[in-house]
Design a protein around this motif. Structure first.
Motif, mmCIF file in Angstrom:
data_model
loop_
_atom_site.group_PDB
_atom_site.id
_atom_site.type_symbol
_atom_site.label_atom_id
_atom_site.label_comp_id
_atom_site.label_asym_id
_atom_site.label_seq_id
_atom_site.Cartn_x
_atom_site.Cartn_y
_atom_site.Cartn_z
ATOM 1 N N VAL A 502 37.690 48.369 48.964
ATOM 2 C CA VAL A 502 37.251 46.986 49.171
ATOM 3 C C VAL A 502 36.253 46.539 48.101
ATOM 4 O O VAL A 502 35.866 45.372 48.061
ATOM 5 N N GLU A 503 35.858 47.456 47.217
ATOM 6 C CA GLU A 503 34.773 47.146 46.284
ATOM 7 C C GLU A 503 35.183 46.255 45.119
ATOM 8 O O GLU A 503 34.456 45.354 44.741
ATOM 9 N N LEU A 504 36.372 46.529 44.540
ATOM 10 C CA LEU A 504 36.747 45.814 43.318
ATOM 11 C C LEU A 504 36.787 44.301 43.539
ATOM 12 O O LEU A 504 36.252 43.521 42.740
ATOM 13 N N GLY A 505 37.429 43.892 44.643
ATOM 14 C CA GLY A 505 37.521 42.454 44.940
ATOM 15 C C GLY A 505 36.137 41.827 45.039
ATOM 16 O O GLY A 505 35.905 40.708 44.565
ATOM 17 N N ARG A 511 31.651 37.905 39.854
ATOM 18 C CA ARG A 511 31.792 37.431 38.473
ATOM 19 C C ARG A 511 32.347 36.000 38.438
ATOM 20 O O ARG A 511 31.987 35.195 37.588
ATOM 21 N N ILE A 512 33.228 35.692 39.394
ATOM 22 C CA ILE A 512 33.895 34.386 39.377
ATOM 23 C C ILE A 512 33.012 33.268 39.941
ATOM 24 O O ILE A 512 33.134 32.110 39.519
ATOM 25 N N ILE A 513 32.100 33.599 40.862
ATOM 26 C CA ILE A 513 31.292 32.542 41.515
ATOM 27 C C ILE A 513 30.674 31.568 40.500
ATOM 28 O O ILE A 513 30.873 30.352 40.618
ATOM 29 N N PRO A 514 29.944 32.067 39.454
ATOM 30 C CA PRO A 514 29.335 31.086 38.522
ATOM 31 C C PRO A 514 30.362 30.249 37.770
ATOM 32 O O PRO A 514 30.063 29.126 37.358
ATOM 33 N N GLU A 515 31.558 30.775 37.624
ATOM 34 C CA GLU A 515 32.603 30.008 36.922
ATOM 35 C C GLU A 515 33.099 28.841 37.795
ATOM 36 O O GLU A 515 33.655 27.882 37.294
#
Ligand code: F6P
Length: 543
Positions: A502-505, A511-515
């Motif tokens: 469950v860690e990779l997701g 990483r995607i949140i600020p994008e």
């Protein structure tokens, strides 16, 4: 790990040969040859009666499966768990949920510490707190008693509490409201609080790590809601408590650690509903009934620890899961409670079973080379019959099913309960024996319709029966599945107690949140699909 790999064990090889014979046998024949089968292939423990006669097995199958359990060292590994050995090898941890329900006065010493004494210290603090909340002694910031409890958590910090609350609602304080917020989707928190008054609401922030993004996001928004309504940061102390193993982070969040209920890293999240994570359950049903639930867990633990493998309910259920998954190629197991209060039980089981046994390498890191954890799924009772049971009866896939029924309802109303229960027995019967072509013809069915009405049968079920749903029975039922998961995981040689998958997701999402949130168009360096999706999302957001 046993010295011999699973596929090379004599019992595995014997089962492979044996399967070729059993595959051709029909439950109709097996019952005809042995009229006493239904009374013989059953077992009972901790108030649960298991009828496993409608499985595609013979006495020889059972002998071989039990041999497989022995060759896979299920007993040794079980004893290691009960002794507190670090069987969760990839996290170097003991696996001691069984200590959470040991009676006061028992002792289990791990690394020089009596963990049972620790458990009961926390249980006593929880009981004291639950009494103060239930009696109205604990007052909110404005002096009003707490009437609403909102558990904020996710995964094991949500599914156990919500399942147990629903399951034991009959026994709960009906003058209180219980809500459960797990999803980071704001709708979850907004809907859970929209009709509540902050003055009378207590949030239990439940997180083993106190680092789970969803839970912390919800907890921060809940804090804003409380402070916004009550006009003071000081309100947090009266309206928030925490359940966690991480005092440091609880303090950082702003919850006084005097209002924190702890547990330990030897309790896996999905095995934690009977730890302090069960605080909402204890407030709902009261400490005495919570103790009854723990007694039910413990009764099943003792059965698992001491009963011979061939009479051991969790071992039998675990072995049957292996039999269908590895030899018949079954991909899933259905669990259908014929008890409305157990409506969240299948969802609870999904984390317990699939986060535990959804693994692709053995404990020593070697790819397994056989199927491991099946998909568990289900829905309450008769609702499923009018939806997906068709596929179980006449589809092309083999889906073993556990049917869970009760002798008594908690809400007697006319003949509802007998009608409900008749379906448990009728479904198990129809799945096992079906209806032959001759029988269908004999009913005068038009020839072109005959093939459509033939019911092949030979579809396996376990039927579990208990007198009625009580805290004690719920504890026994959960422990039954926990130890069935253990049995399966041990045979497959996997670590049933970690969850690295469950860690990779989680990392990618961070990483995607600020994008997604940034004002200016981000420079995207993902794969082309993810880049395109993010761009499209940003356009949708801005329109
Ligand atoms: O993401 C999986 C998981 O780690 C589960 O194993 C756990 O039950 C859940 O997240 C919640 O974790 P925590 O209780 O630490 O917030």
């Amino acid at each position: 790990m046993p010295a011999t790999r699973l596929r090379d064990r004599p019992a595995w090889q014997a089962l492979a040969g044996h399967h070729a014979q059993i595959e051709r046998r029909h439950l109709r024949e097996l019952f005809a040859e042995d009229p006493g089968r239904g009374e013989r292939l059953c077992a009972e423990a901790a108030g649960l009666y298991l009828d496993y006669s409608k499985n595609r097995i013979t006495d020889e199958t059972l002998d071989l499966l039990v041999r497989l359990a022995r060759e896979s060292e299920v007993e040794q590994r079980r004893d290691m768990m009960f002794a507190g050995k670090p069987i969760n090898t990839s996290e170097h941890r003991s696996v001691l949920h069984i200590a959470l329900r040991m009676p006061k006065g028992a002792s289990l010493t791990v690394d020089g510490v009596d963990v049972v004494a620790q458990v009961h210290d926390v249980l006593d603090r929880m009981a004291d707190f639950a009494h103060r909340i239930r009696s109205g002694e604990w007052k909110g910031h404005t002096g009003r008693p707490i009437r609403n409890i909102v558990n904020v958590g996710i995964g094991g910090s949500d599914l156990g509490p919500v399942m147990a609350y629903e399951a034991l609602r009959h026994y709960s304080a009906r003058d209180m409201t219980f809500r459960f917020v797990s999803n980071v989707d704001s709708t979850d928190l907004v809907e859970a609080t929209r009709d509540l008054s902050a003055e009378e609401t207590l949030f239990i922030v439940s997180s083993k790590t106190f680092g789970t993004l969803e839970t912390l996001t919800n907890a921060h928004s809940a804090r804003d809601w409380v402070v916004g309504q009550l006009g003071s940061e000081e309100a947090v102390a009266r309206h928030f408590v925490a359940v966690s193993t991480n005092a440091e982070r609880v303090r950082e969040f702003g919850i006084d650690t005097a209002n924190m209920f702890g547990f330990w890293d030897w309790v896996g999240g999905r095995y934690s509903m009977d730890s302090a994570i069960g605080l909402s359950t204890m407030i709902a049903i009261g400490p005495e009934r919570f103790a009854d639930m723990l007694a039910g867990f413990h009764a099943m633990d003792e059965h698992f620890r001491t009963a011979p493998l061939s009479e051991n309910l969790p071992v039998l259920m675990g072995l049957l899961a292996v039999w269908y998954g590895n030899f018949f190629g079954a991909q899933s197991i259905g669990v259908m409670p014929y008890e409305q209060y157990l409506k969240r039980f299948p969802a609870y089981l999904q984390q317990l079973t699939m986060e535990s046994n959804g693994k692709r390498v053995t404990v020593d890191g070697v790819p397994v080379g056989y199927d491991t954890g099946p998909v568990y799924w289900g829905e309450p009772g008769t609702n499923g019959q009018h939806s997906f049971y068709q596929l179980i009866h006449q589809g092309t896939r083999l889906i073993p099913v556990d049917l869970i029924g009760f002798g008594k309802t908690l809400n007697p109303l006319g003949d509802h309960h007998d009608i409900l229960s008749s379906n448990v027995f009728a479904q198990a019967q129809a799945l096992a024996f079906g209806r032959t072509e001759e029988e269908v013809r004999a009913e005068g069915t038009p020839p072109d319709v005959v093939p459509h009405r033939v019911m092949p049968g030979n579809r396996p079920t376990n039927v579990l029966l208990a007198e009625k749903l009580t805290p004690r029975i719920l504890g026994a039922l959960v422990a039954l599945y926990e130890h069935s998961v253990f049995t399966q995981g041990t045979i497959w040689g996997i670590d049933s107690f970690d969850q690295w998958g469950v860690e990779l997701g989680k990392q990618l999402a961070v990483r995607i949140i600020p994008e997604l949130t940034g004002e200016t168009e981000p420079r995207l360096t993902h794969d082309s699909s993810t880049n395109a999706l993010i761009r499209h999302y940003r356009r949708l957001k801005q329109t």
